[in-house]
Design an enzyme around this catalytic site. Structure first.
Site, short mmCIF file in Angstrom:
data_model
loop_
_atom_site.label_atom_id
_atom_site.label_comp_id
_atom_site.label_asym_id
_atom_site.label_seq_id
_atom_site.Cartn_x
_atom_site.Cartn_y
_atom_site.Cartn_z
CB ALA A 274 20.21 9.44 22.34
CG HIS B 220 14.89 -15.44 17.04
ND1 HIS B 220 14.05 -16.30 16.28
CD2 HIS B 220 14.94 -14.19 16.71
CE1 HIS B 220 13.34 -15.54 15.47
NE2 HIS B 220 13.88 -14.27 15.42
#
Length: 181
Positions: free
Chosen positions: A155, A109
């Site tokens: 991770a 955005h």
């Protein structure tokens, strides 16, 4: 027999793994003309904008969502594990392993203080992942990122910039800690 099928529809967790794999192979042939396995519980919006290479496995509850006219291309021999979310314009090479809960967004955005947040436009980009890449659990990859061949993403990492081939990156934001070469 119909009773078991009806219970499987009502309670998807009761459908055995082997049956989902078998029906996933049929789904891949029917929807994508690909010799792959796509779980019945994965969601693919706008399948005409998605290409999936042969021998690719898409596990349950993965969402693949191309944006507007940009597509998502997934190479051969790839694995996308459970609860992944891929949205936008994404190109994934061959032999890529993507663990659980990986999120890829090739758009963001805009931030304009003069207009309300709900009226903000999107900035579109692209995510490119090279061949033989391993992406760990809970990784987030943001727009305009290119991940080189053979890279490993640890991770929980948030990838905001390009990753060189064979680099090992971890952290938020992801930073190089080692190389596979």
């Amino acid at each position: 027999m119909w009773n078991k099928i009806w219970k499987g529809i009502q309670y998807p967790s009761r459908i055995p793994f082997k049956i989902d794999r078998c029906l996933g192979t049929i789904r891949a042939k029917y929807e994508f003309q690909s010799n792959s396995q796509i779980s019945l519980f994965s969601k693919i919006t706008a399948p005409h904008l998605v290409t999936i290479g042969p021998n690719t496995v898409i596990d349950p509850f993965t969402v693949i969502k191309p944006q507007q006219s940009s597509g998502i291309d997934i190479g051969e021999n790839c694995t996308l594990h459970e609860f992944g979310f891929l949205a936008g314009n994404i190109e994934i090479g061959d032999g890529v392993r993507i663990a659980q809960k990986v999120s890829m967004h090739s758009f963001n955005h805009q931030i304009d203080p003069e207009s309300p947040i709900h009226e903000q436009d999107l900035e579109h980009g692209k995510i490119t992942i090279g061949d033989d890449v391993w992406i760990g659990c809970d990784v987030t990859i943001l727009k305009d990122v290119e991940i080189g061949k053979g890279a490993v993403i640890g991770a929980g990492s948030v990838v905001t910039s390009d990753v060189e081939p064979y680099d090992i990156v971890v952290g938020n934001p992801a930073d190089r800690v080692d190389t596979r070469k």
